[in-house]
Design an enzyme around this catalytic site. Structure first.
Site, PDB file in Angstrom:
ATOM      1  N   CYS A  78       0.563   5.472 -16.864  1.00  0.00           N
ATOM      2  CA  CYS A  78       1.708   4.908 -16.127  1.00  0.00           C
ATOM      3  C   CYS A  78       3.040   5.109 -17.115  1.00  0.00           C
ATOM      4  O   CYS A  78       2.942   4.306 -18.075  1.00  0.00           O
ATOM      5  CB  CYS A  78       1.698   3.532 -15.472  1.00  0.00           C
ATOM      6  SG  CYS A  78       3.078   3.031 -14.575  1.00  0.00           S
TER       7      CYS A  78
ATOM      8  N   LYS B 192       9.728  -3.058 -14.038  1.00  0.00           N
ATOM      9  CA  LYS B 192      10.776  -2.624 -13.179  1.00  0.00           C
ATOM     10  C   LYS B 192      11.924  -3.642 -12.607  1.00  0.00           C
ATOM     11  O   LYS B 192      12.820  -3.395 -12.405  1.00  0.00           O
ATOM     12  CB  LYS B 192       9.923  -2.456 -11.868  1.00  0.00           C
ATOM     13  CG  LYS B 192       8.986  -1.038 -11.942  1.00  0.00           C
ATOM     14  CD  LYS B 192       8.488  -0.691 -10.543  1.00  0.00           C
ATOM     15  CE  LYS B 192       7.297   0.411 -10.707  1.00  0.00           C
ATOM     16  NZ  LYS B 192       8.078   1.725 -11.143  1.00  0.00           N
TER      17      LYS B 192
ATOM     18  N   PRO C 281       0.578  -1.306  -0.148  1.00  0.00           N
ATOM     19  CA  PRO C 281      -0.103   0.058   0.073  1.00  0.00           C
ATOM     20  C   PRO C 281       0.962   1.241   0.048  1.00  0.00           C
ATOM     21  O   PRO C 281       2.015   1.194   0.561  1.00  0.00           O
ATOM     22  CB  PRO C 281      -0.670   0.077   1.531  1.00  0.00           C
ATOM     23  CG  PRO C 281      -0.725  -1.630   1.676  1.00  0.00           C
ATOM     24  CD  PRO C 281       0.513  -2.066   1.174  1.00  0.00           C
TER      25      PRO C 281
ATOM     26  N   CYS D 216       5.098  11.456 -14.160  1.00  0.00           N
ATOM     27  CA  CYS D 216       4.349  10.301 -13.375  1.00  0.00           C
ATOM     28  C   CYS D 216       2.940  10.385 -12.930  1.00  0.00           C
ATOM     29  O   CYS D 216       2.474  11.723 -12.228  1.00  0.00           O
ATOM     30  CB  CYS D 216       5.205  10.217 -11.892  1.00  0.00           C
ATOM     31  SG  CYS D 216       4.643   9.016 -10.902  1.00  0.00           S
ATOM     32  N   ASN D 217       1.970   9.737 -13.481  1.00  0.00           N
ATOM     33  CA  ASN D 217       0.561  10.024 -12.872  1.00  0.00           C
ATOM     34  C   ASN D 217       0.207   9.570 -11.581  1.00  0.00           C
ATOM     35  O   ASN D 217      -0.520  10.506 -10.965  1.00  0.00           O
ATOM     36  CB  ASN D 217      -0.161   9.102 -13.866  1.00  0.00           C
ATOM     37  CG  ASN D 217      -0.290   9.411 -15.331  1.00  0.00           C
ATOM     38  OD1 ASN D 217      -0.761  10.159 -15.837  1.00  0.00           O
ATOM     39  ND2 ASN D 217       0.786   8.709 -16.086  1.00  0.00           N
TER      40      ASN D 217
END
Length: 226
Positions: free
Chosen positions: A190, A161, A53, A82-83
């Site tokens: 993204c 990533k 989270p 970066c959204n």
């Protein structure tokens, strides 16, 4: 001078700078090195974990501190490719004394008017924030979202990533087929996803938030230059 607060995620910084350079060539015909703008690019690590989270307090402070550092270099305005960072847009904007471009607003402007059903491909925090859904609703677009789509998107981002690009491309191809049966437009919200979505073509209109922001950066630069 253009300020780009990037690094969210690290692999998206280089491709975004490339998009900005491409827009300089496209919009005002930059050719020689001297034709391109001065840019200060700050890659800002943030406490984002694909499987945990989001700690909003820590994330907000990391972005604000990065923006302030970038402002001190003397840039005329800042863009954040970066959204997820735009969840804190108002807080970041209020911490600066120079303009901050809004990636969400610039993206919604580019959604085709004929679009009927629009999906949002983004991190879970971006989707949960509702920033795109609210903007889409104001323009009268129908927003569609499925949990299995989000699960796949999260997996794709995680593999990007981790540097597992071929695996991420396979997952994207599978997801694209599902989307094509349901929607006509997808917002790519993204920047990590550009690794796979930039290779796509087909029946779905892909509105890439990175490209939209890159266009806005160049137009802002030209307005200040003139």
């Amino acid at each position: 001078m253009i300020g780009i607060l990037a690094g969210m995620g690290p692999k998206s910084t280089g491709p975004f700078v490339d998009k900005t350079v491409d827009q300089c060539q496209k919009i005002y015909g930059a050719v020689n090195d001297i034709d391109f703008p001065h840019m200060m690019i700050y890659s800002c690590p943030t406490p984002f974990y694909i499987d945990k989270p989001l700690n909003h307090k820590d994330m907000e402070m990391a972005i604000i501190n990065g923006a302030k550092r970038l402002e001190k270099t003397g840039v005329d305005f800042i863009a954040i490719p970066c959204n997820t960072a735009h969840v804190y847009f108002d807080q970041v904007k209020n911490s600066l004394s120079i303009p901050l471009l809004n990636m969400v607003e610039e993206t919604i402007k580019r959604v085709p008017e004929h679009s009927k059903k629009v999906a949002l491909l983004a991190t879970t925090p971006t989707v949960q924030s509702g920033i795109f859904q609210e903007a889409l609703a104001k323009e009268g677009y129908e927003f569609l979202h499925q949990d299995d789509w989000q699960t796949c998107i999260n997996q794709i981002i995680e593999k990007i990533k981790q540097g597992q690009i071929s695996e991420s491309l396979e997952l994207w191809d599978e997801l694209y087929l599902q989307l094509a049966d349901t929607i006509d437009t997808a917002i790519i919200a993204c920047t990590d996803l550009n690794v796979v979505t930039d290779k796509s073509s087909g029946d779905i209109s892909l509105v890439d938030s990175s490209t939209c922001l890159a266009e806005a950066i160049v137009h802002k630069y030209l307005s200040l230059k003139n």
